[in-house]
Enzyme design. Structure first.
Site, short mmCIF file in Angstrom:
data_model
loop_
_atom_site.label_atom_id
_atom_site.label_comp_id
_atom_site.label_asym_id
_atom_site.label_seq_id
_atom_site.Cartn_x
_atom_site.Cartn_y
_atom_site.Cartn_z
CB CYS A 69 18.80 21.37 17.27
SG CYS A 69 20.21 20.32 16.89
CG HIS A 75 23.29 18.28 17.39
ND1 HIS A 75 22.85 18.59 16.13
CD2 HIS A 75 22.89 17.01 17.59
CE1 HIS A 75 22.23 17.55 15.61
NE2 HIS A 75 22.24 16.57 16.48
#
Lengths: 136, 136
Positions: free
Chosen positions: B120, B72
């Site tokens: 994200c 991420h």
């Protein structure tokens, strides 16, 4: 294996351990643009297939008018400005998102009195931008 | 070919044409988390190899404690909170960046009185999260 996760603390649109660099090293035309690579090129970040950069343009500044085959995903996080996108242009304010499709001519400008700061995410492996001549 | 570039205007952490969805459809434990997919799943965006999502956690809420092989890249854009990252945890404030390395256990919390909102970015093609049991 060591966990390579990390947090980069922000302070006034600067990030811990991240260098502020000039926008481009070559002689493409631009004005008052700086870049910081937030995630993707640091130590231990090679698993990211994309690079998250932050660009900041001072009032009156602009990025190079250019195009390339890799797409851009952008999120404005500071100030205001304008984007040229193909044959159109749009005002930009904080948190507006921009998708620059493959091959689209684009240019970002801090066209008013404010700084324009945006995240721009790109593929790690990508083609080089091609300069587009300004219309006379 | 038609230029598929676009601008999504933001208004109060909602975006034009973007649906606000629940965080997860399955029964993984989480509290007060909503998601919006900003770029990557909309019409004409298939050239993006990565997906830019916005997650918002209400005060007292938290995401699932989980891990997966895809990394991420996160940028906080609203409020404050905390992230559990492997065996450590960190305070988060606006514009802090987080790198979640492959396999790292992680959880985001709006641990104080503020909403926590963050971008994200993930690969379009990625493995599914694996739930991690809370330590008793």
């Amino acid at each position: 294996m060591r966990d390579r996760s990390k947090v980069l603390k922000a302070r006034g649109f600067r990030w811990q351990g991240v260098e502020v660099r000039q926008y481009k090293a070559d002689d493409a035309p631009y004005k008052d643009v700086r870049r910081q690579t937030l995630l993707g090129e640091g130590e231990g970040e090679a698993d990211l297939n994309f690079i998250t950069r932050y660009f900041e343009i001072q009032p009156g500044g602009y990025s190079t008018l250019e195009r390339h085959q890799h797409p851009h995903a952008l999120v404005v996080i500071r100030g205001r400005g304008r984007v040229v996108l193909g044959e159109r242009s749009y005002d930009l304010a904080a948190f507006d998102c921009v998708y620059v499709a493959p091959g689209a001519v684009h240019q970002f400008e801090a066209s008013g009195a404010e700084v324009l700061g945006f995240l721009c995410i790109v593929d790690r492996v990508r083609d080089r931008p091609e300069l587009v001549a300004e219309q006379p």
